[in-house]
Design an enzyme around this catalytic site. Structure first.
Site, PDB file in Angstrom:
ATOM      1  N   SER A   1     -39.244  29.307 -26.347  1.00 43.24           N
ATOM      2  CA  SER A   1     -38.852  30.812 -25.861  1.00 43.24           C
ATOM      3  C   SER A   1     -38.483  31.707 -27.175  1.00 43.24           C
ATOM      4  CB  SER A   1     -37.745  31.032 -24.875  1.00 43.24           C
ATOM      5  OG  SER A   1     -36.356  30.782 -25.696  1.00 43.24           O
TER       6      SER A   1
ATOM      7  N   LYS B   1     -28.963  34.916 -21.254  1.00 38.79           N
ATOM      8  CA  LYS B   1     -29.474  35.438 -22.310  1.00 38.79           C
ATOM      9  C   LYS B   1     -29.151  36.885 -22.843  1.00 38.79           C
ATOM     10  CE  LYS B   1     -33.520  32.343 -23.169  1.00 38.79           C
ATOM     11  NZ  LYS B   1     -34.752  32.056 -23.051  1.00 38.79           N
TER      12      LYS B   1
END
Ligand code: ADP
Length: 806
Positions: free
Chosen positions: A684, A727
């Site tokens: 990611s 996140k």
């Protein structure tokens, strides 16, 4: 004698009706007389010559029989003795004189009288003598057998029977003394033919003997059984008494008996009881202090300690359950709803077993304490089984008891600890279970959680099956990724997420503080933690998704305050933002502003770890060189490959991005991801690395308040990632204003915490050009059409701060 007989025959004689008795000549018999007529007859006889005619009545139920209801043949007897009994009855002793038969019926009242005549047996013919002798011998033999089977006759009677030579006497003697139906006896009495009489008796004796021998067999069996039980009982009782007298618990027999008693009291299933009794038996044969005896003792003690038939009763009040959950936990509304739903289903379908909840979330967000509350509101016992680091199947299932130091597995131990067979068992950190050559604990766990199999769960140590299907299993995990699929399949997953700053504040204020103050003996009049101090605590002293460290810090504050109070340094301790450092020392995490300016080659990525989300700055430095690529910061293979993919993408787009197309030959590139010692991996960070690289190569700075997450393909497409909620929370916590997310993750925005959505602008990106357009501080080098941001810019900027370790 004959004269006497004639006299008897002439004058009417009193008649006494015998009930269920038959008198024989030459026989002495005693019986009780109660009926009025019988007493009168006896009295009359006593007044005369003491002789009376005794004859059996046909039906013993007749109280006042007439002549028709009496047999015709009886015995004239002489009364030897009459005893008056207190209850108006007479006890009579009579001796039979001769067989007689009624010739003429006499009076009926006040007692029966009749004229009777002697009725002698017909003599047998001399040529029949041999046959008579044979019959007599056979009868004596049968009688001997009878005596063996029913040895109740007085010795002198037996002697006189065995020595009797007269066939008629022999028959009467035997018939008079053995136990027979009165009808049979009467038949013998009436028979005048000697041979027929003998034959009749031999048949009767034969019959009697066979009945008696069967009866004896039955009796023996019953007695044997009784004897065994009796014997066991008596022995055990003796042992028990000896034991209590001597207080001798070392005696193997005493010990075995104690075990026996305990096992019986448990009312176990047959298979289990048999196995345990076998072990006790084995133990009793072993030397007292042998190693094996110790092993078996340990085994038996463990087994007897298990809650085989002990369970708690479930409370099933959903409203109360909700109240308990609300009392113990702030927020977590969705989690509580899910739990209440699960409890409601249990209430409706109690037989529905095998419903397993899995609470997933970072550490310290309340998974364990939620489970404890569930146990409390269901009224079940609570036990925690830690699975973190379990690598061995025998941790779950135990070791065979033959191994040195063998023990039952964690599941059985938990039940033993719970002392109930339906506790709530919390299987903590199921995601941290590993496997190696010692066997796969996950497969053992499958058996534990499978409602088909856990009815008869087999622990290697216990050996016998134990039903664990009534236990309520709740598992916890930090991540679902490492839980084996078949296990995950059986669980109902409930997510718990990182707490926001505000949530932490409320949890601390409403729960943790009170809990710790109580624990440390502090009262509101002696201790106060100001709100601003609490925020300082959250911002500067802890770095976590949950509130565990925060609780520890509050506990530390309470401790210090308690010390001050006890030392009488002050009467009340108040912790404020100003004086908090006096208690806890210098702040651990400094609240720093965001980078003061946009920088070249530094992009902020967002990472997800099992303990929550984090920001992850990526630094790229480009210097003249020969095309070497250096990657540092403990990067995993996937991350390294992402970096290479980003470089290949940049090479293919170099011209459009205004980058020297030979950069891969004449520049050395160094990518570094701080903090260097922490291992990092995953795809990611793809777009973050590509952005930092492009910035460094094109010398265009990157906006300091933009964070991003997304995987990159060689063609620059942006692929979806996981852990968006955590996140974005990290981005919010450190004051980012914009977060670039993959277009495919748009649906996940629904899960993002409202306060985060309020302060952060989300920009979806389909490809790298979208990312660059947003992230580069100057005019984008490529001419892609401009994208509308998904959300309007934030109404008010969140404090532009970033918490970094000092
Ligand atoms: P986990 O099992 O998720 O690691 P714990 O259940 O051990 O976390 O929680 C740590 C501490 O935080 C416990 O004392 C717990 O009571 C408290 N706690 C966590 N979440 C909440 C909440 N929402 N409300 C009140 N206390 C909470």
């Amino acid at each position: 004698m004959n004269n006497e007989l004639d006299k008897d025959a002439l004058c009417p004689m009193p008649v006494l009706a015998l009930r269920g008795l038959v008198m024989f000549p030459n026989m002495v018999m005693h019986f009780d007389v109660g009926r009025k007529k019988s007493v009168a007859a006896l009295n009359k006889a006593m007044q005369e010559n003491q002789r009376i005619f005794l004859v059996a009545q046909r039906d013993i139920r007749d109280d006042d029989p007439s002549f028709e209801q009496l047999y015709k043949v009886g015995v004239v007897a002489e009364i030897r003795q009459i005893l008056k009994m207190p209850s108006d009855t007479l006890k009579v002793v009579v001796e039979g004189l001769y067989r007689a038969k009624v010739r003429q019926k006499g009076e009926l009242e006040p007692y029966l009288t009749a004229q009777v005549v002697q009725y002698p047996c017909r003599k047998s013919r001399t040529d029949d003598q041999v046959y008579v002798d044979a019959l007599m011998r056979a009868i004596k033999a049968l009688f001997e057998e009878y005596m063996m089977l029913s040895p109740r006759m007085p010795k002198d009677v037996v002697m006189s029977i065995m020595s009797c030579e007269n066939p008629a006497n022999l028959v009467e003697h035997i018939a008079g003394n053995i136990v027979l139906k009165y009808q049979d006896k009467q038949q013998i009495l009436e028979e005048s033919n000697i041979i027929r009489r003998l034959e009749m008796l031999s048949v009767i004796l034969e019959n009697e003997n066979s009945v008696l021998s069967v009866e004896q067999e039955i009796n023996e069996k019953v007695k044997e059984q009784l004897d065994r039980n009796q014997r066991e009982y008596v022995l055990r009782e003796q042992i028990r008494i000896i034991n209590s007298e001597l207080n001798d618990s070392d005696n193997p027999a005493v010990e075995a008996e104690t075990y026996h008693e305990k096992i019986r009291k448990l009312h176990l299933k047959e298979e289990v009881e048999k196995k345990l009794l076998e072990e006790v038996n084995h133990l009793s044969k072993l030397p007292n202090n042998s190693h094996e005896a110790g092993v078996i003792r340990g085994y038996l003690d463990t087994c007897l300690d298990l809650p085989w038939n002990t369970s708690t009763k479930d409370k099933v009040d959903i409203q109360k359950a909700r109240a308990v959950l609300d009392r113990d936990h702030y927020g977590l509304e969705k989690v509580k709803d899910r739990i209440i739903e699960a409890l409601a289903v249990r209430q409706l379908v109690p037989e529905l077993k095998g419903q397993i909840l899995c609470l997933v979330g970072p550490p310290g967000v309340g998974k364990t304490s939620i489970a404890k509350s569930i146990a409390q509101c269901m009224g079940r016992k609570y036990v925690r089984v830690s699975l973190g680091g379990v690598r061995d199947e025998s941790d779950i299932r135990g070791h065979r008891k033959t191994y040195i130091g063998a023990m039952p597995g964690r599941i059985i131990n938990a039940l033993r600890q719970a002392k109930s067979n339906n506790p709530l068992i919390l299987l903590d950190e199921i995601d941290k279970m590993g496997n190696d050559f010692r066997g796969d604990p996950a497969s053992a766990m499958l058996e534990v959680l499978d409602s088909e199999q856990n009815v008869a769960f087999r622990d290697h140590y216990i050996e016998v099956p134990f039903d664990i299907s009534d236990a309520f299993f709740i598992t916890t995990a930090n991540t679902l990724d490492t839980i084996p699929a078949p296990l995950l399949d059986r669980m109902d997953v409930i997510h718990l997420y990182t707490y926001t700053r505000e949530e932490k504040f409320h949890i601390a204020k409403e729960h943790l503080l009170q809990k710790q103050m109580k624990k440390h003996g502090l009262l509101s009049k002696t201790f106060k933690l100001n709100d601003d101090a609490l925020y300082v605590l959250i911002d500067n002293y802890v770095r976590e998704s949950g509130v565990r460290q925060l609780e520890r810090m509050i506990a530390a504050l309470c401790r210090k305050a308690a010390k001050k109070l006890v030392a009488k340094e002050c009467k009340k301790v108040t912790v404020t933002a100003k004086n908090i450092e006096e208690f806890l020392g210098p702040k651990k995490y400094k609240v720093e502003p965001l980078l003061s300016r946009d920088e070249v080659g530094v992009a902020t990525g967002l990472a997800w770890t099992s303990v929550g989300g984090e920001t992850m700055p990526i630094e790229v430095s480009v210097v003249d060189g020969s095309g070497r690529l250096e990657l540092t910061g403990s990067l995993g293979d996937v991350m390294k490959e992402s970096a290479k993919a980003a470089i290949t993408y940049i090479r293919s787009r170099a011209e459009k991005l205004h980058i020297d197309k030979d950069f891969y030959k004449n520049k050395d590139i160094h990518i570094h991801v701080p903090e260097g010692a922490i291992p990092k991996d995953g795809p990611s960070a793809g777009i973050t690395m590509a952005s930092a690289l492009i910035s460094a190569l094109s010398n265009v700075p990157i906006k300091r308040d933009v964070a991003m997450t997304g995987e990159i393909t060689l063609r620059g497409r942006v692929l979806a990632i996981g852990g968006l909620k955590e996140k974005t929370m990290a981005a919010y916590a450190c004051g980012m204003k914009t977060v670039i997310i993959p277009q495919d993750n748009l649906p996940d925005l629904a899960e993002v915490t409202p306060v985060v959505k309020e302060h952060i602008r989300f920009v979806p990106a389909q490809n790298m050009d979208d990312v660059l357009h947003e992230v580069l501080a100057q005019v984008p080098p490529c001419e892609e059409p401009q994208k509308e941001p998904l959300m309007p810019p934030p109404a008010q900027a969140q404090g532009q701060t970033q918490a970094l370790p000092i």
